[in-house]
Design a protein around this motif. Sequence first.
Motif, PDB file in Angstrom:
ATOM      1  N   PHE A 118       0.829  -1.193   0.000  1.00 22.96           N
ATOM      2  CA  PHE A 118       0.000   0.000   0.000  1.00 22.96           C
ATOM      3  C   PHE A 118       0.876   1.260   0.000  1.00 22.96           C
ATOM      4  O   PHE A 118       0.606   2.208  -0.743  1.00 22.96           O
ATOM      5  CB  PHE A 118      -0.910  -0.046   1.224  1.00 22.96           C
ATOM      6  CG  PHE A 118      -1.895   1.059   1.319  1.00 22.96           C
ATOM      7  CD1 PHE A 118      -2.948   1.142   0.438  1.00 22.96           C
ATOM      8  CD2 PHE A 118      -1.760   2.027   2.291  1.00 22.96           C
ATOM      9  CE1 PHE A 118      -3.865   2.163   0.528  1.00 22.96           C
ATOM     10  CE2 PHE A 118      -2.666   3.056   2.386  1.00 22.96           C
ATOM     11  CZ  PHE A 118      -3.722   3.116   1.505  1.00 22.96           C
ATOM     12  N   MET A 119       1.929   1.260   0.805  1.00 20.29           N
ATOM     13  CA  MET A 119       2.835   2.408   0.849  1.00 20.29           C
ATOM     14  C   MET A 119       3.583   2.564  -0.475  1.00 20.29           C
ATOM     15  O   MET A 119       3.842   3.697  -0.918  1.00 20.29           O
ATOM     16  CB  MET A 119       3.821   2.258   2.004  1.00 20.29           C
ATOM     17  CG  MET A 119       3.174   2.471   3.338  1.00 20.29           C
ATOM     18  SD  MET A 119       4.192   2.305   4.824  1.00 20.29           S
ATOM     19  CE  MET A 119       5.821   2.087   4.274  1.00 20.29           C
ATOM     20  N   CYS A 120       3.921   1.470  -1.128  1.00 22.16           N
ATOM     21  CA  CYS A 120       4.604   1.551  -2.416  1.00 22.16           C
ATOM     22  C   CYS A 120       3.678   2.105  -3.498  1.00 22.16           C
ATOM     23  O   CYS A 120       4.126   2.848  -4.378  1.00 22.16           O
ATOM     24  CB  CYS A 120       5.134   0.179  -2.813  1.00 22.16           C
ATOM     25  SG  CYS A 120       6.524  -0.347  -1.803  1.00 22.16           S
ATOM     26  N   ILE A 121       2.394   1.771  -3.432  1.00 18.00           N
ATOM     27  CA  ILE A 121       1.435   2.349  -4.376  1.00 18.00           C
ATOM     28  C   ILE A 121       1.326   3.854  -4.150  1.00 18.00           C
ATOM     29  O   ILE A 121       1.278   4.641  -5.108  1.00 18.00           O
ATOM     30  CB  ILE A 121       0.071   1.648  -4.245  1.00 18.00           C
ATOM     31  CG1 ILE A 121       0.176   0.218  -4.760  1.00 18.00           C
ATOM     32  CG2 ILE A 121      -1.012   2.413  -4.998  1.00 18.00           C
ATOM     33  CD1 ILE A 121      -1.034  -0.627  -4.473  1.00 18.00           C
ATOM     34  N   GLU A 122       1.316   4.270  -2.897  1.00 18.72           N
ATOM     35  CA  GLU A 122       1.297   5.710  -2.592  1.00 18.72           C
ATOM     36  C   GLU A 122       2.566   6.388  -3.099  1.00 18.72           C
ATOM     37  O   GLU A 122       2.521   7.524  -3.584  1.00 18.72           O
ATOM     38  CB  GLU A 122       1.145   5.934  -1.090  1.00 18.72           C
ATOM     39  CG  GLU A 122      -0.202   5.535  -0.534  1.00 18.72           C
ATOM     40  CD  GLU A 122      -1.318   6.425  -1.012  1.00 18.72           C
ATOM     41  OE1 GLU A 122      -1.076   7.623  -1.229  1.00 18.72           O
ATOM     42  OE2 GLU A 122      -2.438   5.910  -1.160  1.00 18.72           O
ATOM     43  N   LEU A 123       3.703   5.707  -2.993  1.00 20.55           N
ATOM     44  CA  LEU A 123       4.961   6.251  -3.505  1.00 20.55           C
ATOM     45  C   LEU A 123       4.888   6.441  -5.017  1.00 20.55           C
ATOM     46  O   LEU A 123       5.357   7.461  -5.550  1.00 20.55           O
ATOM     47  CB  LEU A 123       6.124   5.332  -3.132  1.00 20.55           C
ATOM     48  CG  LEU A 123       7.523   5.792  -3.509  1.00 20.55           C
ATOM     49  CD1 LEU A 123       7.891   7.031  -2.721  1.00 20.55           C
ATOM     50  CD2 LEU A 123       8.516   4.680  -3.250  1.00 20.55           C
ATOM     51  N   MET A 124       4.273   5.489  -5.718  1.00 23.87           N
ATOM     52  CA  MET A 124       4.122   5.626  -7.163  1.00 23.87           C
ATOM     53  C   MET A 124       3.210   6.799  -7.514  1.00 23.87           C
ATOM     54  O   MET A 124       3.487   7.542  -8.470  1.00 23.87           O
ATOM     55  CB  MET A 124       3.578   4.329  -7.769  1.00 23.87           C
ATOM     56  CG  MET A 124       4.576   3.208  -7.777  1.00 23.87           C
ATOM     57  SD  MET A 124       4.063   1.774  -8.716  1.00 23.87           S
ATOM     58  CE  MET A 124       2.717   1.152  -7.744  1.00 23.87           C
ATOM     59  N   GLU A 137      -8.298   6.318  -2.113  1.00 23.09           N
ATOM     60  CA  GLU A 137      -7.654   5.007  -2.103  1.00 23.09           C
ATOM     61  C   GLU A 137      -7.085   4.696  -0.728  1.00 23.09           C
ATOM     62  O   GLU A 137      -7.151   3.547  -0.270  1.00 23.09           O
ATOM     63  CB  GLU A 137      -6.544   4.986  -3.157  1.00 23.09           C
ATOM     64  CG  GLU A 137      -5.828   3.684  -3.279  1.00 23.09           C
ATOM     65  CD  GLU A 137      -4.401   3.768  -2.804  1.00 23.09           C
ATOM     66  OE1 GLU A 137      -3.842   2.703  -2.539  1.00 23.09           O
ATOM     67  OE2 GLU A 137      -3.865   4.874  -2.697  1.00 23.09           O
ATOM     68  N   ALA A 138      -6.569   5.688  -0.050  1.00 26.46           N
ATOM     69  CA  ALA A 138      -6.030   5.473   1.293  1.00 26.46           C
ATOM     70  C   ALA A 138      -7.133   5.084   2.262  1.00 26.46           C
ATOM     71  O   ALA A 138      -6.966   4.164   3.075  1.00 26.46           O
ATOM     72  CB  ALA A 138      -5.315   6.731   1.782  1.00 26.46           C
ATOM     73  N   ALA A 139      -8.265   5.750   2.191  1.00 25.76           N
ATOM     74  CA  ALA A 139      -9.378   5.436   3.096  1.00 25.76           C
ATOM     75  C   ALA A 139      -9.909   4.028   2.845  1.00 25.76           C
ATOM     76  O   ALA A 139     -10.075   3.236   3.781  1.00 25.76           O
ATOM     77  CB  ALA A 139     -10.489   6.463   2.926  1.00 25.76           C
ATOM     78  N   VAL A 140     -10.165   3.702   1.588  1.00 25.35           N
ATOM     79  CA  VAL A 140     -10.702   2.377   1.260  1.00 25.35           C
ATOM     80  C   VAL A 140      -9.658   1.297   1.485  1.00 25.35           C
ATOM     81  O   VAL A 140      -9.951   0.228   2.041  1.00 25.35           O
ATOM     82  CB  VAL A 140     -11.215   2.355  -0.200  1.00 25.35           C
ATOM     83  CG1 VAL A 140     -11.610   0.961  -0.617  1.00 25.35           C
ATOM     84  CG2 VAL A 140     -12.381   3.302  -0.355  1.00 25.35           C
ATOM     85  N   GLY A 141      -8.425   1.564   1.091  1.00 33.51           N
ATOM     86  CA  GLY A 141      -7.365   0.565   1.252  1.00 33.51           C
ATOM     87  C   GLY A 141      -7.075   0.238   2.705  1.00 33.51           C
ATOM     88  O   GLY A 141      -6.928  -0.931   3.072  1.00 33.51           O
ATOM     89  N   LEU A 142      -7.000   1.259   3.547  1.00 34.00           N
ATOM     90  CA  LEU A 142      -6.762   0.995   4.971  1.00 34.00           C
ATOM     91  C   LEU A 142      -7.934   0.269   5.608  1.00 34.00           C
ATOM     92  O   LEU A 142      -7.743  -0.585   6.475  1.00 34.00           O
ATOM     93  CB  LEU A 142      -6.462   2.293   5.705  1.00 34.00           C
ATOM     94  CG  LEU A 142      -5.070   2.861   5.455  1.00 34.00           C
ATOM     95  CD1 LEU A 142      -4.917   4.205   6.136  1.00 34.00           C
ATOM     96  CD2 LEU A 142      -4.007   1.904   5.936  1.00 34.00           C
ATOM     97  N   ALA A 143      -9.152   0.576   5.182  1.00 31.48           N
ATOM     98  CA  ALA A 143     -10.314  -0.148   5.702  1.00 31.48           C
ATOM     99  C   ALA A 143     -10.256  -1.628   5.319  1.00 31.48           C
ATOM    100  O   ALA A 143     -10.547  -2.507   6.146  1.00 31.48           O
ATOM    101  CB  ALA A 143     -11.599   0.485   5.187  1.00 31.48           C
TER     102      ALA A 143
END
Length: 97
Positions: free
Chosen positions: A30-36, A69-75
Amino acid sequence: MLPESLVLSAILFAIGVVGVLVRRNAIVMFMCIELMLNAVNISFVAISRFVGIEGQLFVIFVMTVAAAEAAVGLAIIISIFRHYGSVDVRNFRLLRW
């Protein structure tokens, strides 16, 4: 000659791709997707210097998508952790066909 910001963006994007392909921890992926996504933002800002303000407008849209994406992904990650007790993607097959 490419601006240094585009080179930095390409390096960050490559690190993100390698992280998604190599790591099996959902949070690290998830963090790598945010980095991209942030690498794409850097490239949009760098390109907007040459083509106009449109690149900076795209950054706002990318940041909006990243927040959703962060909200849904973390959920989803929290739900998987509660169900399986781990966020290792090898331990669950919930999202596979």
